[in-house]
Design a protein around this motif. Structure first.
Motif: not given
Length: 106
Positions: A9-30
């Motif tokens: 499961a960890v190896q699958r998740s690692y592959r699924d993340l790929g090299d670049d990860l785009t995260v949308d930020l909500d107003r509070e987090t930003r």
């Protein structure tokens, strides 16, 4: 589930993340990221996100939440995952009692 299932499961998740990860930020987090970026002046705001993830991971492990979720989902602990062997495989004895009070202090 087992230690092998967790590793898969960890190896699958690692592959699924790929090299670049785009995260949308909500107003509070930003807003919080902007404040931390201004205050700490990193070379790149991504560095703060990496630090935050490391801190969250460390806290999750140290407080026992990782073991709780791993035991619930995979019937192993984080230590067993790190060693690649279950407690029973390491010692020949059954698993130790749940949180004997010595490892995790709140």
């Amino acid at each position: 589930m087992s230690l092998d299932d967790l590793n898969d499961a960890v190896q699958r998740s690692y592959r699924d993340l790929g090299d670049d990860l785009t995260v949308d930020l909500d107003r509070e987090t930003r807003t919080e990221l902007a404040f931390l970026t201004t205050m700490l002046d990193p070379d790149d705001p991504d560095e703060l996100v990496r630090r935050a993830l490391h801190q969250f991971f460390q806290t999750t492990v140290e407080t026992g939440r990782a073991d709780f979720h791993l035991r619930s989902g995979f019937d192993v602990t984080y230590d067993e995952y790190l060693s690649g062997m279950t407690y029973e495989e390491m010692t020949g004895a059954p698993s130790p009692p749940e949180n004997d009070g010595r490892r995790y202090q709140f």
